[in-house]
Write a protein that holds these residues in place. Structure first.
Motif, short mmCIF file in Angstrom:
data_model
loop_
_atom_site.label_atom_id
_atom_site.label_comp_id
_atom_site.label_asym_id
_atom_site.label_seq_id
_atom_site.Cartn_x
_atom_site.Cartn_y
_atom_site.Cartn_z
N TRP A 20 4.98 6.46 -1.22
CA TRP A 20 6.34 6.59 -1.76
C TRP A 20 6.37 6.64 -3.29
O TRP A 20 7.40 6.93 -3.87
CB TRP A 20 7.21 5.42 -1.25
CG TRP A 20 7.12 5.27 0.23
CD1 TRP A 20 7.24 6.26 1.17
CD2 TRP A 20 6.84 4.07 0.97
NE1 TRP A 20 7.07 5.76 2.44
CE2 TRP A 20 6.82 4.42 2.35
CE3 TRP A 20 6.62 2.74 0.62
CZ2 TRP A 20 6.59 3.48 3.35
CZ3 TRP A 20 6.38 1.81 1.61
CH2 TRP A 20 6.37 2.17 2.97
N HIS A 21 5.26 6.33 -3.95
CA HIS A 21 5.15 6.41 -5.41
C HIS A 21 6.27 5.65 -6.12
O HIS A 21 6.90 6.16 -7.05
CB HIS A 21 5.13 7.88 -5.87
CG HIS A 21 4.13 8.72 -5.13
ND1 HIS A 21 2.76 8.58 -5.31
CD2 HIS A 21 4.29 9.70 -4.18
CE1 HIS A 21 2.13 9.45 -4.52
NE2 HIS A 21 3.02 10.13 -3.83
N VAL A 22 6.49 4.43 -5.66
CA VAL A 22 7.57 3.61 -6.21
C VAL A 22 7.17 2.98 -7.54
O VAL A 22 8.00 2.87 -8.45
CB VAL A 22 7.97 2.51 -5.20
CG1 VAL A 22 9.03 1.59 -5.80
CG2 VAL A 22 8.47 3.13 -3.90
N GLU A 63 1.51 0.23 -14.66
CA GLU A 63 2.04 -0.85 -15.49
C GLU A 63 2.96 -1.76 -14.69
O GLU A 63 2.94 -2.99 -14.86
CB GLU A 63 2.78 -0.27 -16.70
CG GLU A 63 1.91 0.43 -17.72
CD GLU A 63 1.45 1.80 -17.25
OE1 GLU A 63 2.05 2.34 -16.29
OE2 GLU A 63 0.47 2.33 -17.83
N GLN A 64 3.77 -1.18 -13.82
CA GLN A 64 4.66 -1.99 -12.99
C GLN A 64 3.87 -2.81 -11.97
O GLN A 64 4.24 -3.94 -11.66
CB GLN A 64 5.67 -1.08 -12.28
CG GLN A 64 6.69 -0.47 -13.22
CD GLN A 64 7.49 0.64 -12.58
OE1 GLN A 64 7.06 1.27 -11.61
NE2 GLN A 64 8.67 0.90 -13.12
N TYR A 68 0.83 -1.21 0.00
CA TYR A 68 0.00 0.00 0.00
C TYR A 68 0.86 1.25 0.00
O TYR A 68 0.67 2.18 -0.80
CB TYR A 68 -0.91 -0.03 1.22
CG TYR A 68 -1.87 1.14 1.33
CD1 TYR A 68 -3.13 1.07 0.72
CD2 TYR A 68 -1.53 2.28 2.04
CE1 TYR A 68 -4.02 2.13 0.83
CE2 TYR A 68 -2.42 3.35 2.15
CZ TYR A 68 -3.66 3.27 1.55
OH TYR A 68 -4.53 4.32 1.66
N GLY A 69 1.87 1.28 0.89
CA GLY A 69 2.73 2.46 1.01
C GLY A 69 3.60 2.69 -0.19
O GLY A 69 3.92 3.84 -0.53
N SER A 70 4.00 1.60 -0.88
CA SER A 70 4.87 1.75 -2.04
C SER A 70 4.22 2.57 -3.15
O SER A 70 4.92 3.20 -3.95
CB SER A 70 5.26 0.36 -2.58
OG SER A 70 4.13 -0.30 -3.14
N VAL A 71 2.89 2.57 -3.19
CA VAL A 71 2.16 3.34 -4.21
C VAL A 71 1.57 4.62 -3.62
O VAL A 71 1.70 5.70 -4.18
CB VAL A 71 1.05 2.47 -4.85
CG1 VAL A 71 0.22 3.29 -5.82
CG2 VAL A 71 1.66 1.27 -5.55
N PHE A 77 1.50 -8.24 -0.71
CA PHE A 77 2.09 -6.99 -1.20
C PHE A 77 1.33 -6.51 -2.43
O PHE A 77 1.00 -5.33 -2.56
CB PHE A 77 3.56 -7.23 -1.56
CG PHE A 77 4.30 -5.99 -1.99
CD1 PHE A 77 4.97 -5.21 -1.07
CD2 PHE A 77 4.32 -5.61 -3.32
CE1 PHE A 77 5.65 -4.06 -1.47
CE2 PHE A 77 4.99 -4.48 -3.74
CZ PHE A 77 5.66 -3.69 -2.81
N SER A 78 1.04 -7.45 -3.35
CA SER A 78 0.30 -7.11 -4.55
C SER A 78 -1.09 -6.59 -4.22
O SER A 78 -1.60 -5.66 -4.84
CB SER A 78 0.20 -8.35 -5.46
OG SER A 78 -0.56 -8.07 -6.61
#
Length: 370
Positions: A31-33, A37-38, A25-28, A261-262
């Protein structure tokens, strides 16, 4: 009787999953990692690599000669009841639909038996409970997840074919109508000329396309290969070579973690749009999913268990394991095939939050009735 120490063991088993979920959740969100598409690429990595190896790993270690076939029969009856009810709903009700029947089947039948079920059943009923919940996991992987894959692939194949034939038909109509002023055709005649090539494939040709696609999906045969190995290993007392075992484990151990994670990132990105809330599907659908998961599923299992004559602790295990939280794999498949992934992700996340008190309540009620 389950105690606070046993409850703590279940919580210990579940918290790491939420760590992976929060990181996704935080990665998007924060933190906008990852780009959309990724995120899709990560989901495909989970669907085609970590989950098949995870499925193979636990299936390969079951003993098929010591399975409780009455318990498995009760499970099959419960699934059959739900399939019949959903089929009638889709056929006879104005609100029924094929797509929602697929999602409702996932919500009411597919459980997270290994991650939550094993520690919970060990605390409640000891090794017998663990053995039965592992058996239900194997049957779910071999039969019911394969069935889910089949109907999802059938839906997508039919949808893709319809979309392509509509596109071809539209282009033919346009070309014929454009030339109608010179060949002296009316608009209706132009449509009639184009219509033969918009005809759908036969049922058997569509089935052939579906089976070919399933043959290319490792989830279709991971459990079958694992069960085949289990039969051979237990019949002739073979042991998997350590180099092969470790090669499978290094990826399979990442199965549930990468799936969570997904799911965490998918609560933000869904169909390339940003959601600002975790309950992406809304409150009413969340309640609908919880009712199917924690009431409809156990009720159908109770009918199946009584029908085959299960009793005592085996009966209670059958009912409680049917009320376990939503299968993570069902979300991964929903995301891969683009069918109500927001509903399934919410069912997994909130299902695991509310499952512990509900399952303890089921346990207490069944013990009291006993």
């Amino acid at each position: 009787m389950i105690g606070w120490e046993d409850v703590y063991k279940v919580v210990v088993a579940m918290v790491p999953l939420y760590v992976a979920l929060i990181l996704g959740y935080g990665s998007v969100k924060w933190w906008h990692v990852f780009t959309p598409e990724q995120c899709e690429a990560i989901n495909r990595f989970v669907c085609f690599f970590t989950l098949p190896l995870f499925t193979f790993e636990f299936t390969a270690h079951v003993d098929p000669f010591k399975m409780n076939y009455l318990f498995i029969g009760a499970d099959a009856i419960s699934k059959f009841i739900i399939v019949v009810v959903l089929a009638l709903w889709a056929k006879c009700s104005n609100k029924g639909s094929y797509c929602w029947s697929i999602t409702s089947f996932s919500l009411s039948t597919l459980t997270n038996a290994l991650v939550v079920g094993v520690p919970l059943m060990k605390a409640m009923y000891g090794p017998m409970g663990v053995d039965l919940v592992v058996q239900s996991s194997v049957v779910q992987a071999i039969i019911w997840l394969t069935f889910l894959l089949f109907v999802l692939e059938f839906r997508r194949t039919g949808t893709d074919f319809s979309a392509s034939t509509r596109a071809v038909g539209d282009s033919q109509v346009i070309s014929v109508e454009a030339g109608a002023a010179g060949k002296d055709l009316e608009g209706n005649e132009a449509i009639n000329v184009a219509s033969p090539s918009t005809r759908g494939p036969s049922f058997w040709s569509l089935m052939k396309m579906v089976w070919l696609k399933l043959a290319m999906n490792p989830n279709s045969y991971a459990c079958m290969v694992g069960l085949t190995w289990a039969f051979i290993a237990n019949r002739w007392h073979f042991k998997m070579p350590s180099i092969m075992e470790e090669s499978i484990l290094i990826m399979s151990k990442a199965g549930t973690g990468t799936a969570m994670f997904s799911m965490g990132k998918s609560t933000i990105y869904h169909h390339h749009h940003i959601y600002e809330k975790v309950i992406a599907c809304g409150t009413s659908l969340t309640v609908f999913g919880m009712v199917l998961r924690f009431i409809a599923g156990p009720a159908a299992m109770a009918i199946g268990a009584i029908a085959v004559g299960l009793h005592d602790d085996v009966l209670r295990v059958a009912i409680i394991q049917a009320a376990l939280p939503q299968s993570i794999t069902s979300f991964i498949f929903a995301k891969e095939y683009g069918l109500h992934a927001d509903v399934l992700s919410t069912a997994v996340i909130f299902g695991m939050i509310v499952s512990l008190p509900l399952l303890v309540a089921y346990y207490a009620i069944l013990e009291f009735l006993h």
